[in-house]
Motif scaffolding. Structure first.
Motif, PDB file in Angstrom:
ATOM      1  N   ALA A 136       0.835  -1.208   0.000  1.00 31.80           N
ATOM      2  CA  ALA A 136       0.000   0.000   0.000  1.00 31.80           C
ATOM      3  C   ALA A 136       0.866   1.253   0.000  1.00 31.80           C
ATOM      4  CB  ALA A 136      -0.934   0.004   1.208  1.00 31.80           C
ATOM      5  N   LEU A 137       1.970   1.238   0.740  1.00 31.04           N
ATOM      6  CA  LEU A 137       2.873   2.389   0.750  1.00 31.04           C
ATOM      7  C   LEU A 137       3.445   2.642  -0.648  1.00 31.04           C
ATOM      8  CD1 LEU A 137       4.784   1.831   4.105  1.00 31.04           C
ATOM      9  CD2 LEU A 137       3.147   3.645   3.591  1.00 31.04           C
ATOM     10  N   VAL A 138       3.810   1.585  -1.337  1.00 34.75           N
ATOM     11  CA  VAL A 138       4.330   1.734  -2.708  1.00 34.75           C
ATOM     12  C   VAL A 138       3.244   2.304  -3.614  1.00 34.75           C
ATOM     13  CG1 VAL A 138       5.190   0.458  -4.722  1.00 34.75           C
ATOM     14  CG2 VAL A 138       6.053  -0.094  -2.431  1.00 34.75           C
ATOM     15  N   SER A 139       2.033   1.776  -3.485  1.00 37.18           N
ATOM     16  CA  SER A 139       0.917   2.253  -4.307  1.00 37.18           C
ATOM     17  C   SER A 139       0.611   3.728  -4.039  1.00 37.18           C
ATOM     18  CB  SER A 139      -0.318   1.391  -4.009  1.00 37.18           C
ATOM     19  OG  SER A 139      -1.427   1.859  -4.707  1.00 37.18           O
ATOM     20  N   ILE A 140       0.592   4.119  -2.782  1.00 35.66           N
ATOM     21  CA  ILE A 140       0.335   5.521  -2.429  1.00 35.66           C
ATOM     22  C   ILE A 140       1.422   6.417  -3.010  1.00 35.66           C
ATOM     23  CG2 ILE A 140       0.309   7.161  -0.484  1.00 35.66           C
ATOM     24  CD1 ILE A 140      -1.083   4.897   1.151  1.00 35.66           C
ATOM     25  N   ALA A 141       2.679   6.019  -2.881  1.00 31.09           N
ATOM     26  CA  ALA A 141       3.791   6.828  -3.403  1.00 31.09           C
ATOM     27  C   ALA A 141       3.682   6.984  -4.911  1.00 31.09           C
ATOM     28  CB  ALA A 141       5.126   6.206  -3.016  1.00 31.09           C
ATOM     29  N   ARG A 142       3.321   5.919  -5.606  1.00 26.34           N
ATOM     30  CA  ARG A 142       3.198   5.989  -7.079  1.00 26.34           C
ATOM     31  C   ARG A 142       2.050   6.896  -7.509  1.00 26.34           C
ATOM     32  NH1 ARG A 142       4.146  -0.332  -8.261  1.00 26.34           N
ATOM     33  NH2 ARG A 142       6.417  -0.268  -8.379  1.00 26.34           N
ATOM     34  N   LYS A 143       0.907   6.773  -6.823  1.00 27.87           N
ATOM     35  CA  LYS A 143      -0.289   7.509  -7.233  1.00 27.87           C
ATOM     36  C   LYS A 143      -0.312   8.953  -6.750  1.00 27.87           C
ATOM     37  CE  LYS A 143      -3.200   3.416  -7.325  1.00 27.87           C
ATOM     38  NZ  LYS A 143      -4.212   2.649  -6.590  1.00 27.87           N
TER      39      LYS A 143
END
Length: 187
Positions: A136-143
């Protein structure tokens, strides 16, 4: 006590704490949501039981676990390090200042480390997703960019940094009282 031991015991305390606080965090987050239709805490609890059974109150447990592990490891590890850097107290006043300083810096570091997991926890508990923290942290950073990891950071750190200082003052004061009452070998 070593710094590694302070970090490890802090992390263990945080892990244990997460099992206790997750249901309360779930209720709080769902009631704070501006689009919430819940009438109160018991309504959130009843809804969780109806839709997911008793373990529904543990939605977001994994992210709550990491939030508390990182805060406590950062807090206690920092306190140990900062106390080693500060001058040895020569008076009760200096001891209080050292504890307030170490605890406040520990609260700042703990909050800085755990805020990304707090963001994930809140989203998981609001949306009801089963998303794991690190992906989720990776997804948040990307988006949304890395700054999204620190949404709500300012009010949180303004509460928890001085709160960490007060926490350490109280722990040390009570520990001194208990040591005095228990006598040797606790003194």
């Amino acid at each position: 006590m070593t710094q590694s031991l302070a970090i490890g015991t802090g992390a263990a305390a945080g892990a244990t704490e997460s099992f206790v606080v997750t249901p309360f965090e779930l209720v709080k987050i769902r009631l704070q949501d501006k689009s919430s239709t819940f009438k109160g805490p018991m309504d959130v609890i009843a809804h969780s039981f109806r839709t997911s059974g008793p373990f529904g109150l543990y939605q977001g447990m994994e992210s709550t676990f990491w939030r508390h592990v990182w805060w406590n490891a950062g807090y206690f590890g920092t306190i140990h390090g900062v106390k080693g850097w500060l001058p040895k107290p020569t008076s009760k006043k200096q001891e209080l200042v050292n504890n307030l300083t170490a605890g406040t810096i520990g609260g700042f570091v703990g909050t800085t480390l755990n805020t990304p997991f707090d963001v994930v926890k809140s989203r998981v508990q609001l949306k009801g997703t089963g998303e794991w923290s690190y992906p989720a942290l990776v997804s948040i950073a990307r988006k949304e960019g890395l700054g999204a990891w620190y949404k709500g950071y300012a009010p949180k750190v303004l509460r928890l940094a001085p709160g960490g200082g007060v926490l350490l003052l109280v722990v040390e004061a009570l520990s001194a009282v208990f040591r005095k009452q228990l006598g040797p070998p606790y003194i």
